[in-house]
Design a protein around this motif. Sequence first.
Motif, PDB file in Angstrom:
ATOM      1  N   ASN A  73      26.471  15.311 -32.211  1.00  0.00           N
ATOM      2  CA  ASN A  73      25.559  15.592 -31.100  1.00  0.00           C
ATOM      3  C   ASN A  73      25.187  14.288 -30.407  1.00  0.00           C
ATOM      4  O   ASN A  73      25.191  13.226 -31.029  1.00  0.00           O
ATOM      5  CB  ASN A  73      24.278  16.265 -31.614  1.00  0.00           C
ATOM      6  N   PHE A  74      24.861  14.361 -29.107  1.00  0.00           N
ATOM      7  CA  PHE A  74      24.429  13.150 -28.407  1.00  0.00           C
ATOM      8  C   PHE A  74      23.474  13.532 -27.284  1.00  0.00           C
ATOM      9  O   PHE A  74      23.381  14.695 -26.882  1.00  0.00           O
ATOM     10  CB  PHE A  74      25.624  12.361 -27.868  1.00  0.00           C
ATOM     11  N   THR A  75      22.754  12.525 -26.784  1.00  0.00           N
ATOM     12  CA  THR A  75      21.753  12.708 -25.735  1.00  0.00           C
ATOM     13  C   THR A  75      21.961  11.674 -24.634  1.00  0.00           C
ATOM     14  O   THR A  75      22.159  10.489 -24.929  1.00  0.00           O
ATOM     15  CB  THR A  75      20.330  12.549 -26.292  1.00  0.00           C
ATOM     16  N   ILE A  76      21.922  12.116 -23.390  1.00  0.00           N
ATOM     17  CA  ILE A  76      21.925  11.194 -22.250  1.00  0.00           C
ATOM     18  C   ILE A  76      20.539  11.238 -21.623  1.00  0.00           C
ATOM     19  O   ILE A  76      20.046  12.313 -21.258  1.00  0.00           O
ATOM     20  CB  ILE A  76      23.007  11.564 -21.221  1.00  0.00           C
ATOM     21  N   THR A  77      19.912  10.070 -21.511  1.00  0.00           N
ATOM     22  CA  THR A  77      18.548   9.971 -21.001  1.00  0.00           C
ATOM     23  C   THR A  77      18.542   9.288 -19.646  1.00  0.00           C
ATOM     24  O   THR A  77      19.187   8.256 -19.453  1.00  0.00           O
ATOM     25  CB  THR A  77      17.660   9.179 -21.974  1.00  0.00           C
ATOM     26  N   CYS A  78      17.816   9.875 -18.701  1.00  0.00           N
ATOM     27  CA  CYS A  78      17.588   9.289 -17.380  1.00  0.00           C
ATOM     28  C   CYS A  78      16.122   8.852 -17.300  1.00  0.00           C
ATOM     29  O   CYS A  78      15.232   9.587 -17.738  1.00  0.00           O
ATOM     30  CB  CYS A  78      17.859  10.286 -16.266  1.00  0.00           C
ATOM     31  N   SER A  79      15.883   7.672 -16.733  1.00  0.00           N
ATOM     32  CA  SER A  79      14.503   7.201 -16.588  1.00  0.00           C
ATOM     33  C   SER A  79      14.393   6.336 -15.344  1.00  0.00           C
ATOM     34  O   SER A  79      15.399   5.807 -14.849  1.00  0.00           O
ATOM     35  CB  SER A  79      14.061   6.412 -17.826  1.00  0.00           C
ATOM     36  N   THR A  80      13.170   6.179 -14.866  1.00  0.00           N
ATOM     37  CA  THR A  80      12.916   5.330 -13.704  1.00  0.00           C
ATOM     38  C   THR A  80      11.562   4.667 -13.857  1.00  0.00           C
ATOM     39  O   THR A  80      10.742   5.087 -14.684  1.00  0.00           O
ATOM     40  CB  THR A  80      12.958   6.148 -12.398  1.00  0.00           C
ATOM     41  N   GLN A  81      11.331   3.645 -13.062  1.00  0.00           N
ATOM     42  CA  GLN A  81      10.049   2.964 -13.097  1.00  0.00           C
ATOM     43  C   GLN A  81       8.966   3.869 -12.509  1.00  0.00           C
ATOM     44  O   GLN A  81       9.240   4.666 -11.603  1.00  0.00           O
ATOM     45  CB  GLN A  81      10.109   1.648 -12.315  1.00  0.00           C
ATOM     46  N   PRO A  82       7.749   3.742 -12.972  1.00  0.00           N
ATOM     47  CA  PRO A  82       6.671   4.580 -12.426  1.00  0.00           C
ATOM     48  C   PRO A  82       6.266   4.149 -11.024  1.00  0.00           C
ATOM     49  O   PRO A  82       5.577   3.155 -10.841  1.00  0.00           O
ATOM     50  CB  PRO A  82       5.528   4.371 -13.430  1.00  0.00           C
ATOM     51  N   GLN A  83       6.775   4.871 -10.020  1.00  0.00           N
ATOM     52  CA  GLN A  83       6.399   4.615  -8.635  1.00  0.00           C
ATOM     53  C   GLN A  83       5.540   5.759  -8.093  1.00  0.00           C
ATOM     54  O   GLN A  83       4.433   5.543  -7.625  1.00  0.00           O
ATOM     55  CB  GLN A  83       7.658   4.493  -7.764  1.00  0.00           C
ATOM     56  N   TYR A  84       6.112   6.952  -8.155  1.00  0.00           N
ATOM     57  CA  TYR A  84       5.438   8.137  -7.638  1.00  0.00           C
ATOM     58  C   TYR A  84       5.501   9.231  -8.696  1.00  0.00           C
ATOM     59  O   TYR A  84       6.477   9.320  -9.454  1.00  0.00           O
ATOM     60  CB  TYR A  84       6.115   8.630  -6.346  1.00  0.00           C
ATOM     61  N   PRO A  85       4.477  10.084  -8.789  1.00  0.00           N
ATOM     62  CA  PRO A  85       4.510  11.174  -9.770  1.00  0.00           C
ATOM     63  C   PRO A  85       5.533  12.228  -9.382  1.00  0.00           C
ATOM     64  O   PRO A  85       5.911  12.352  -8.216  1.00  0.00           O
ATOM     65  CB  PRO A  85       3.079  11.721  -9.727  1.00  0.00           C
ATOM     66  N   GLY A  86       5.947  13.009 -10.383  1.00  0.00           N
ATOM     67  CA  GLY A  86       6.829  14.137 -10.124  1.00  0.00           C
ATOM     68  C   GLY A  86       8.263  13.709  -9.920  1.00  0.00           C
ATOM     69  O   GLY A  86       8.723  12.674 -10.387  1.00  0.00           O
ATOM     70  N   GLY A  87       8.990  14.568  -9.222  1.00  0.00           N
ATOM     71  CA  GLY A  87      10.407  14.343  -9.004  1.00  0.00           C
ATOM     72  C   GLY A  87      11.243  15.006 -10.065  1.00  0.00           C
ATOM     73  O   GLY A  87      10.741  15.637 -11.011  1.00  0.00           O
ATOM     74  N   SER A  88      12.536  14.899  -9.933  1.00  0.00           N
ATOM     75  CA  SER A  88      13.456  15.510 -10.889  1.00  0.00           C
ATOM     76  C   SER A  88      14.698  14.650 -11.030  1.00  0.00           C
ATOM     77  O   SER A  88      15.021  13.842 -10.153  1.00  0.00           O
ATOM     78  CB  SER A  88      13.854  16.924 -10.436  1.00  0.00           C
ATOM     79  N   GLY A 116       0.783  -1.230   0.000  1.00  0.00           N
ATOM     80  CA  GLY A 116       0.000   0.000   0.000  1.00  0.00           C
ATOM     81  C   GLY A 116       0.806   1.267   0.000  1.00  0.00           C
ATOM     82  O   GLY A 116       0.242   2.357   0.107  1.00  0.00           O
ATOM     83  N   GLY A 117       2.145   1.168  -0.155  1.00  0.00           N
ATOM     84  CA  GLY A 117       2.975   2.368  -0.126  1.00  0.00           C
ATOM     85  C   GLY A 117       3.533   2.759  -1.463  1.00  0.00           C
ATOM     86  O   GLY A 117       4.317   3.701  -1.558  1.00  0.00           O
ATOM     87  N   GLY A 118       3.182   2.042  -2.534  1.00  0.00           N
ATOM     88  CA  GLY A 118       3.672   2.379  -3.864  1.00  0.00           C
ATOM     89  C   GLY A 118       5.079   1.909  -4.132  1.00  0.00           C
ATOM     90  O   GLY A 118       5.641   2.193  -5.188  1.00  0.00           O
ATOM     91  N   SER A 119       5.690   1.200  -3.198  1.00  0.00           N
ATOM     92  CA  SER A 119       7.053   0.723  -3.342  1.00  0.00           C
ATOM     93  C   SER A 119       7.209  -0.523  -2.491  1.00  0.00           C
ATOM     94  O   SER A 119       6.515  -0.689  -1.480  1.00  0.00           O
ATOM     95  CB  SER A 119       8.056   1.795  -2.896  1.00  0.00           C
ATOM     96  N   ARG A 120       8.133  -1.399  -2.885  1.00  0.00           N
ATOM     97  CA  ARG A 120       8.400  -2.573  -2.068  1.00  0.00           C
ATOM     98  C   ARG A 120       9.098  -2.208  -0.762  1.00  0.00           C
ATOM     99  O   ARG A 120       9.235  -3.042   0.133  1.00  0.00           O
ATOM    100  CB  ARG A 120       9.257  -3.592  -2.838  1.00  0.00           C
TER     101      ARG A 120
END
Length: 638
Positions: A488-503, A373-377
């Motif tokens: 030119n190049f791009t570095i992408t950061c991503s995470t699993q959908p746990q909580y909305p928002g963040g940076s 129930g906390g959105g995370s293990r």
Amino acid sequence: MMREIKFVCREMDCGNPVSVSRGPLVEDGRRGVTMLRCSGDESSIRQCDIRRGPGFCDGKYYHHVTCSESLRLVDGAGLCSGRVEVKSNQSWASVCKADFDQQDAEVVCVEFGCGTPAALQGGLYGEGEGQTWDKEFQCRGKESLLLDCDTSDRENNTCLPGNAVGLTCSEPDDVRLVGGGSRCAGGVEWYDQGEWRIVGTLSDVMSIAIVVCRQLGCGSTVSVLPGNTTRGFGVSCSGSEPSLRECIRTNELRPGLTVICSESVRLVDGAGLCSGRVEVKSNQSWASVCEADFDRQDAEVVCRDLGCGAPAALQGGLYGEGEGQTWDKEFQCKGKESLLLYCDTSDRENNTCPPGNAVGLTCSEPDDVRLVGGGSRCAGGVEWYDQGEWWTVGADDWDQRDIAAVVCRQLGCGSTVSVLPGNTTNGIRVFCSGSESSLRECRRMYDLRPELTVICSDLLVQPDIFLTDPMGGVFRGHQGPEMFRGYNFTITCSTQPQYPGGSFHLTFTGSNRTQTQPAVNHSAAFLFPAADDSHQGNYRCVYDNYVFSHNFSSESELLSLTITASPLPAFIIRHVVVLLILLTTITTSYLYYKPTRRQKRVNRVSSMDLYVNAMEMVSLSSRAEAGPGEERAAQGTE
């Protein structure tokens, strides 16, 4: 508590404790000592920690102790082992090995309420500091007390050093497991006052189970389940006792309990139930296993046999060397067996096991705890899988932080950030010290307590980091991703959908600069201009988010980027790419259309158009590669 009871007998100069029980006071209602704590180094019971007064003892229950009076076992591990000493002229004297035989040992073991003699050896438990007994015992083995045996004068009045006799009795056969289909599984019963009585408890069920499995020689504890009966007398153990009779008992009725032991395999000297040196039962004794005879598939079976998770570490000498024999077979498990004894074995090629090779095993903790129930293990209400279902875990206020520490540790979720009580009262009550490796090593009670919600520090999953270049300029070298200079190049950061928002923060170890972008759809892309040597170095994504009234962050792995010179100038590479596209298109068109005269003309026209279009693409590409001045010069030339 047995350590304190030993102090009482020693203070009264009455030998060893033979039995101890807790029962109602049958004399007057005197107030007394309710808490007695001794470290073992005190010379008198008066040096132990004693608390007195009506606030500590209500006069209803006292401990009743029976001491051996004129015989004791000293410096042993429990009530049934130690150096044999007898009382002589109000002082204690050790007994010489030459004056003490197997029949004498049988009488001593019976007198202490232990089983049969298991070891009898001079110097086994050190030398006594006082005198040596000056008689030779001549027991027949049937006497109930050692002092009832005949004695004779010793032929030699000296006892050489190292000959003070030490005795180890087996634990008494006063505990059994019934109804489980095996002597190592079932409901716990204790033989007391001429009858078998059910053992019950409301609290330290795991500690009791550990003692029972140890006393019965049944390996490690796999599980313990409370029963529904209320006919068991209460027992309380610390878990370190060699037998159940060294625990404290009461005549209060408690629910019975069912214990399941591993029977023929155990983990010794580890930090918990799921780690230790692997030992298997061989001819009624325990033998360590050589690392060469035990592999990953064997470890999987042992971990499953003990109710633990998958193997996490397997190494010789990891938990020390065993004192006994070494198992003389090689296990050949397939990894799917439920018990180690179900595995095939073969004779060892070499019958020796070099020192430091007794195999040690660490299994991961079982998946019997979760946060929901906390959105995370790593956040949510605590639940414990027990008796085929998930139970809500509850606790009193003073136990919550200790329980949370164990839960976060077991789940591999770091440390505790916060713990909050819930509103429900249907959680099973749990007691932890905070040092346990898993929740099943804690004590539990099945009276209801408010549930609790735990937030651990590793709340956010580890973000991913990857590098892309739409023009295909990235390739993987020996040291990781490499980028051609000028692209030119791009570095992408991503995470699993746990909580909305963040940076996301992109850090570059080659300098102190950090770029920050909000997380949009749980990712962020950081664009870089034409690559040069200043872009070479290590990059890392850091994801931050504010949830549950706390700031949390999680770091990705490092991405090591190398900038390398292109083998050809960039504009030449682009021209080559366009020409390859042109040739592929012409070849495909030629093979597709039938070679009629009219079709040939159409094909030639089509091919010419394709060629013109391709040359225009080359021209546009060249102008894109050139600077503004070069482009004007090219136009003038045209």
